[in-house]
Design a protein around this motif. Sequence first.
Motif, short mmCIF file in Angstrom:
data_model
loop_
_atom_site.label_atom_id
_atom_site.label_comp_id
_atom_site.label_asym_id
_atom_site.label_seq_id
_atom_site.Cartn_x
_atom_site.Cartn_y
_atom_site.Cartn_z
N SER A 99 1.21 -1.72 0.20
CA SER A 99 -0.15 -0.20 0.16
C SER A 99 0.89 1.18 -0.22
CB SER A 99 -1.27 0.63 1.04
OG SER A 99 -0.08 0.38 2.21
N ALA A 100 2.09 1.53 0.11
CA ALA A 100 2.94 2.53 -0.43
C ALA A 100 3.13 2.46 -1.46
CB ALA A 100 4.27 2.53 0.55
N ILE A 101 3.50 4.15 -1.07
CA ILE A 101 3.21 5.54 -2.49
C ILE A 101 4.69 5.66 -2.56
CG2 ILE A 101 2.75 6.73 -3.38
CD1 ILE A 101 -0.78 6.14 -3.00
N LEU A 102 5.83 5.18 -3.95
CA LEU A 102 7.38 5.64 -4.28
C LEU A 102 6.77 6.65 -5.01
CD1 LEU A 102 7.83 3.70 -1.50
CD2 LEU A 102 9.63 3.13 -2.93
N ALA A 103 6.89 8.14 -5.23
CA ALA A 103 6.68 8.73 -6.02
C ALA A 103 7.84 8.55 -7.08
CB ALA A 103 7.14 10.04 -6.10
N THR A 104 7.68 8.67 -8.45
CA THR A 104 8.82 8.64 -9.30
C THR A 104 10.39 9.54 -8.52
OG1 THR A 104 6.73 8.70 -11.70
CG2 THR A 104 9.86 9.27 -12.34
N GLY A 105 11.37 8.51 -9.30
CA GLY A 105 12.11 9.66 -8.46
C GLY A 105 13.03 8.82 -7.31
N ALA A 106 12.07 8.47 -6.25
CA ALA A 106 12.00 8.41 -5.17
C ALA A 106 13.27 6.97 -5.23
CB ALA A 106 10.53 7.92 -4.56
N SER A 107 14.09 7.03 -4.29
CA SER A 107 14.28 5.63 -3.55
C SER A 107 15.38 5.36 -2.65
CB SER A 107 16.40 6.21 -4.32
OG SER A 107 16.47 6.94 -3.77
N ILE A 108 15.20 3.89 -1.72
CA ILE A 108 15.20 3.71 -0.42
C ILE A 108 16.67 2.73 -0.86
CG2 ILE A 108 13.11 3.57 0.27
CD1 ILE A 108 13.02 0.72 -0.23
N GLY A 109 17.75 3.48 0.26
CA GLY A 109 18.42 1.91 0.61
C GLY A 109 17.98 0.36 1.33
N GLU A 110 18.89 -0.72 1.31
CA GLU A 110 19.52 -1.50 1.20
C GLU A 110 18.58 -1.70 2.76
OE1 GLU A 110 22.78 -3.41 1.85
OE2 GLU A 110 23.72 -1.82 3.04
N GLY A 111 17.80 -3.23 2.73
CA GLY A 111 17.89 -3.11 4.15
C GLY A 111 16.18 -2.13 4.83
N THR A 112 15.93 -0.96 4.28
CA THR A 112 15.00 -0.06 4.89
C THR A 112 13.66 -0.75 5.11
OG1 THR A 112 16.26 1.58 4.07
CG2 THR A 112 13.47 1.93 3.77
N VAL A 113 13.23 -1.23 5.90
CA VAL A 113 11.74 -1.04 5.65
C VAL A 113 10.46 -0.11 5.77
CG1 VAL A 113 9.98 -2.12 7.69
CG2 VAL A 113 12.46 -3.02 7.10
N ILE A 114 9.23 0.01 4.52
CA ILE A 114 8.93 0.75 4.52
C ILE A 114 7.44 -0.01 4.85
CG2 ILE A 114 7.15 2.22 2.53
CD1 ILE A 114 10.31 3.19 3.40
N MET A 115 6.61 0.48 5.73
CA MET A 115 4.63 0.08 6.05
C MET A 115 3.81 0.58 5.42
SD MET A 115 5.84 -1.54 9.04
CE MET A 115 7.12 -2.12 10.02
N ALA A 116 2.47 0.18 5.89
CA ALA A 116 1.79 0.78 5.49
C ALA A 116 1.19 2.36 5.27
CB ALA A 116 0.94 -0.65 6.44
N ASN A 117 0.79 2.92 4.30
CA ASN A 117 0.33 3.65 4.00
C ASN A 117 1.19 4.80 3.68
OD1 ASN A 117 -2.51 2.33 2.99
ND2 ASN A 117 -2.42 1.97 5.26
N VAL A 118 2.79 4.42 3.48
CA VAL A 118 3.33 5.52 3.64
C VAL A 118 3.38 6.11 2.58
CG1 VAL A 118 5.87 5.94 3.51
CG2 VAL A 118 4.74 4.76 5.18
N VAL A 119 4.12 7.55 2.55
CA VAL A 119 4.51 8.52 0.95
C VAL A 119 5.09 8.71 1.32
CG1 VAL A 119 3.63 9.73 -0.50
CG2 VAL A 119 1.71 8.69 1.01
#
Length: 221
Positions: A99-119
């Motif tokens: 359910s997370a929303i990652l916009a175009t051009g957004a980036s995340i590093g290794e081992g990161t946790v993104i929970m429900a409904n994050v923008v």
Amino acid sequence: MKNILIYGASGHARMIVDIIHRNNSLTIKGFVDSYKSVGEIIDGYKVIGDLEQLSHFIQKLDIEGIVVAIGDNYSRQSAYMKIRERHPDLEFVSIIHPSAILATGASIGEGTVIMANVVINANAKVGKLCILNTSSILGHDSFINDFSSLASSASVAGNVQVGFCSAICLDASVIQNVIIGNNTVIGAKSLVLKSIGDLKKAYGNPITIIKDRAEDSKYLG
């Protein structure tokens, strides 16, 4: 599917298990935890040992990756360093709720946790082994450094920098163009209208109380 272990068996780990089940892309081979009893069952998976036995389990279970399921930033950083030193080729797996929303051009590093409904908005960047908890928001062009966290419903506006191993706590808000230092904690429901330096604990609406803290201080200490 990739075989993984989860390091840490707390409530945070159970949230991660739920995301993995929803994504159906990884095979959990068990928990590694230094404080739980070997053989304890958590959400259908067994605690198989502690960090000292990790090398054995990597070989025995054909492990390809690990998720560090520790909520405290400093403790998560320490665990990462121990594991990386012993196993430099082991992948730290990122976990992203569907359910997370990652916009175009957004980036995340290794081992990161993104929970429900994050923008995570346009061109925002998240470092390695960070946590963005339920319904938190990261504004455009903002950056969260390694081992930092946004708690549930925390809101960070655009062009904000959050330093290394820092925490924005429950329902706190950070306005645009602010810099949060390294190893700094912003208290729950705070409103951050100005930059805060390194090794600080700050809270208030707006921020009025700023105290010094150590790298390994507990968030509420």
